[in-house]
Structure formats: C-alpha cells, structure tokens
Design an enzyme around this catalytic site. Structure first.
Site, PDB file in Angstrom:
ATOM      1  N   TYR A  78       1.295   5.382  12.848  1.00  0.00           N
ATOM      2  CA  TYR A  78       0.032   5.430  12.902  1.00  0.00           C
ATOM      3  C   TYR A  78      -0.198   4.424  14.858  1.00  0.00           C
ATOM      4  O   TYR A  78      -0.137   3.873  15.234  1.00  0.00           O
ATOM      5  CB  TYR A  78      -0.693   4.966  11.286  1.00  0.00           C
ATOM      6  CG  TYR A  78      -0.090   5.690  10.964  1.00  0.00           C
ATOM      7  CD1 TYR A  78       0.357   6.854  10.716  1.00  0.00           C
ATOM      8  CD2 TYR A  78       0.591   5.184   9.773  1.00  0.00           C
ATOM      9  CE1 TYR A  78       0.911   7.884  10.023  1.00  0.00           C
ATOM     10  CE2 TYR A  78       1.411   5.750   8.628  1.00  0.00           C
ATOM     11  CZ  TYR A  78       1.109   7.250   9.086  1.00  0.00           C
ATOM     12  OH  TYR A  78       1.870   8.037   7.812  1.00  0.00           O
TER      13      TYR A  78
ATOM     14  N   ALA B 193      -3.125   3.178   2.821  1.00  0.00           N
ATOM     15  CA  ALA B 193      -3.857   3.183   4.087  1.00  0.00           C
ATOM     16  C   ALA B 193      -5.441   4.639   3.567  1.00  0.00           C
ATOM     17  O   ALA B 193      -5.003   4.664   3.454  1.00  0.00           O
ATOM     18  CB  ALA B 193      -2.918   3.832   5.098  1.00  0.00           C
TER      19      ALA B 193
ATOM     20  N   PRO C 258       0.948  -1.250  -0.047  1.00  0.00           N
ATOM     21  CA  PRO C 258       0.059  -0.092  -0.207  1.00  0.00           C
ATOM     22  C   PRO C 258       0.509   0.959  -0.244  1.00  0.00           C
ATOM     23  O   PRO C 258       1.823   1.412   0.875  1.00  0.00           O
ATOM     24  CB  PRO C 258      -0.848  -0.120   1.537  1.00  0.00           C
ATOM     25  CG  PRO C 258       0.335  -1.255   2.263  1.00  0.00           C
ATOM     26  CD  PRO C 258       0.461  -1.820   0.953  1.00  0.00           C
TER      27      PRO C 258
ATOM     28  N   ARG D 276       7.508   1.699  -4.276  1.00  0.00           N
ATOM     29  CA  ARG D 276       8.616   2.718  -4.691  1.00  0.00           C
ATOM     30  C   ARG D 276       9.388   1.775  -5.417  1.00  0.00           C
ATOM     31  O   ARG D 276       8.732   2.033  -6.670  1.00  0.00           O
ATOM     32  CB  ARG D 276       9.362   3.191  -3.632  1.00  0.00           C
ATOM     33  CG  ARG D 276       8.801   4.109  -2.665  1.00  0.00           C
ATOM     34  CD  ARG D 276      10.013   4.690  -2.226  1.00  0.00           C
ATOM     35  NE  ARG D 276      10.033   5.335  -0.853  1.00  0.00           N
ATOM     36  CZ  ARG D 276      10.450   5.810  -0.154  1.00  0.00           C
ATOM     37  NH1 ARG D 276      11.629   6.434   0.096  1.00  0.00           N
ATOM     38  NH2 ARG D 276       9.843   6.087   1.226  1.00  0.00           N
TER      39      ARG D 276
END
Length: 372
Positions: free
Chosen positions: A184, A57, A23, A326
C-alpha cells in the site's frame, strides 16, 4: 508460567497477554462507514481473550480505501459510525483495541475479493476512482495507471493521516498502528520497485523512507503520551532488487529513535512477481532479525496457528508478541483454547464460563467484570 499469557508493555499500554488480533479487512462498509457487521465482528474478536485487537486497515481518505466497500475514518459520518461500533465492543470486553490507519495507494479502487477475484473496478463503474502512488507504475501490467503524487498531493496525504489519527484519538482507541506494509501507499514509497521518483522522495534509502518518517512524525505530534503508537511493515518484497530486511532494519532504527512504541513485522504484497516460501511461521526470521536490532516490542505474524508454536516464538526470543489473523477468524476463541493447552488463564465474560469442560473453567478461564 506461559510466556504467551504473561503481561506486555507496549509503550504506555499494558497488555494482559501477548496475543494480538491482526487487522483484517472485512469489505463490509458503506461509503467508508462501519456497519452492523463491524459491530458484531469487533465485539466477537474483543471477547476472544486476546490482549489486543487491531481494527482493520482504515482509510485516511476516500481514495485511500482498498475496495469500494472498505472502512474509513476521514469525515464526521465515518467517525460517527466507527464510534457506534467501537462503543459496543468496548461495553462487553476489557480487551485493548487499536486501529490501523492506512492508504491503499495504487492498490486501491478494487472490487471485493469475492467479486471477480477482487481486481480493479472496471472503467465506467461509478464505484471506482483514479488511484495515487509515488510513481505512475501500476501494481499489475493490466491495472489502470495510478496518478503520481506531486508535492501538494504528498502534503495532503500527511494531513489526512493526522486528521484520521485525531479522529481515532477522539474515539478513545488504545493504540494506533501506521500501515506501511503489503504494497500500500507508504510501502510503495519505501520500495524501489514502485518508487522511481527523482525528487526528495525517491532514489536513495533516505529519500524513500522520507514519507513514512514524515507521516510518523506528524502523527506523533498529536498522539498523547498515554496512547501507544507504532507501525506495521513488510520486511521484504520477496522480489530481487526490492525492499528487504536490511533496509527494514534501518527503518526500524529510525522509527525507534523517533519514539515508536512497537513494530509489527509482516512481508510481501508489493509486487505480483513475489516468490514467498509459505509455511508455518514463515515470516519469523524477519521479526527475529528486527528484534535483535531494536529495543521496542516486535510483533510477529504469519501462519502462527498453534498454541505451543506461539509459546515457542516468545520463549526463543524471536518476538515479544504474536499476531493471528485468519486463524482467529476460523477459531474466535483461540486464546481460550491456547490457555487450556498451556496451563494459563484468560479473561472471559461470566456468561461464557460454563462453556468450558464441566468443572474446569477455573483452570483456564477467569471471569471479567466487563459484561453487564
């Protein structure tokens, strides 16, 4: 036979190969809603040949977005926009598609990364909001203080995760990944560096794991047996006294006992003092350690960029699948090129078969019936 292009079962989900698109936030939503950017982006990645694509996300409430332009799945409008983009990606690709459900916690209310470096939204800017966290401790000393969640706030967070999972299931995703990594909210509860509570959610390892397990259990109730459900964690804060691999293994075992189908092993993101020795496959030791401790599939991620490197990860038994992020943005046809390099085959739309070297498409590209 290439291990990278061998099938893999993740719980009830069967993948044609072991390449996962990790993600990646796109910072391209409007009020949490997916846009045309997401339509083309998800479709592009779904056509890559990867066995599984996990959508970025996706916030379970507006205050759970990382930036003001992040994706959400928390009301009818965000669900409708998500459904439209997902339907297009599914129309053209046979890839399995999952979603990562998330809450950014104290790292929320930011600008886009290309706006002033992605720092907190300045005071007075109407796009910002008060962040929430386990304790009133900011990520960086100069960041605004987050609001410490009370019991009612924690219960609301759990309900928000369940509601978003229910929406995702209604949309027909193949997999749900719970985001407990990268500093997070759920990771913030796990780490003693960000969680200094003195109630049932703080202090001991058992207490710090409580919210993650409660959220997992609550979502598990609504997820049918036909859908894969797992988690992504940061296996280490890379800061002394923080969350580490030993605690991660305890968490992984507790999750597996609850029916977790997979664990996606990343690291870092919790504290600005982190000292990460970045290099090719730098997170593999974490994935390998967890794989030795559990039976569920382990997904490795982190600077895995070359086909033979990815193949070796699997052959050496360090993980069951590899995720690229990436590298996939840079080369959205990475799985095609990997199949060519490893003597394997990968699914591709018939419209693209002639893109292979003249007369060579049968060697590594196989047509699918997905494109109409």
């Amino acid at each position: 036979m290439s291990q990278l292009f061998s099938p893999l079962a993740i719980g009830p989900l069967s993948l044609p190969n072991r390449i996962v698109v990790a993600p990646m936030c796109q910072y391209s939503s409007i009020d949490g809603e997916a846009t045309d950017w997401h339509t083309q982006h998800w479709t592009n990645l779904a056509l890559s040949g990867a066995g599984l694509v996990i959508i970025e996300a996706t916030a379970v409430e507006p205050r759970g977005r990382i930036s003001w332009a992040d994706l959400g799945l928390y009301d009818d409008a965000t669900e409708a926009a998500f459904a439209s983009a997902l339907a297009t990606a599914r129309r053209w690709s046979p890839a399995k598609i999952g979603v990562q459900l998330a809450h950014a916690g104290r790292k929320a209310s930011t600008l886009k990364p290309w706006e002033a470096g992605g720092g907190p939204i300045p005071a007075g800017d109407a796009r910002g909001w008060t962040t929430r966290a386990p304790s009133s401790i900011p990520y960086a000393e100069t960041d605004p203080l987050p609001e410490a969640l009370d019991d009612a706030g924690i219960e609301a967070i759990i309900r928000a995760f369940v509601d978003s999972a229910t929406r995702a299931l209604r949309l027909g995703v193949d997999l749900i990944e719970l985001h407990a990594a990268h500093g997070y909210l759920l990771h913030e509860f796990l780490s003693p560096l960000s969680n200094q509570r003195t109630d049932a959610y703080g202090g001991t390892l058992e207490n710090r794991m409580r919210l993650v397990l409660q959220v997992f259990d609550a979502i598990k109730v609504v997820v049918p047996d036909s859908i894969a459900f797992g988690i992504r964690i940061s296996a280490s804060d890379w800061v002394e006294g923080g969350w580490d691999i030993e605690q991660s293994i305890v968490l992984a075992k507790a999750l597996e006992a609850r029916g977790c189908h997979f664990i996606h092993v990343s690291s870092g993101g919790l504290h600005p003092a982190q000292k990460i020795a970045i290099g090719p496959g730098y997170q593999l030791p974490f994935a390998e350690a967890i794989k030795r401790a559990v039976a569920m599939p382990v997904i490795a991620v982190g600077m895995i960029t070359e086909p033979q490197q990815a193949e070796d990860v699997l052959v050496d038994g360090k993980a069951d699948a590899v995720a690229l992020a990436r590298a996939m943005l840079y080369d959205p046809r990475w799985p095609w090129h990997a199949a060519a390099a490893l003597g394997a085959q990968v699914a591709a739309p018939p419209q693209y078969l002639r893109s292979a070297p003249h007369g060579q498409s049968k060697l590594f590209m196989q047509a699918t019936g997905s494109a109409g």
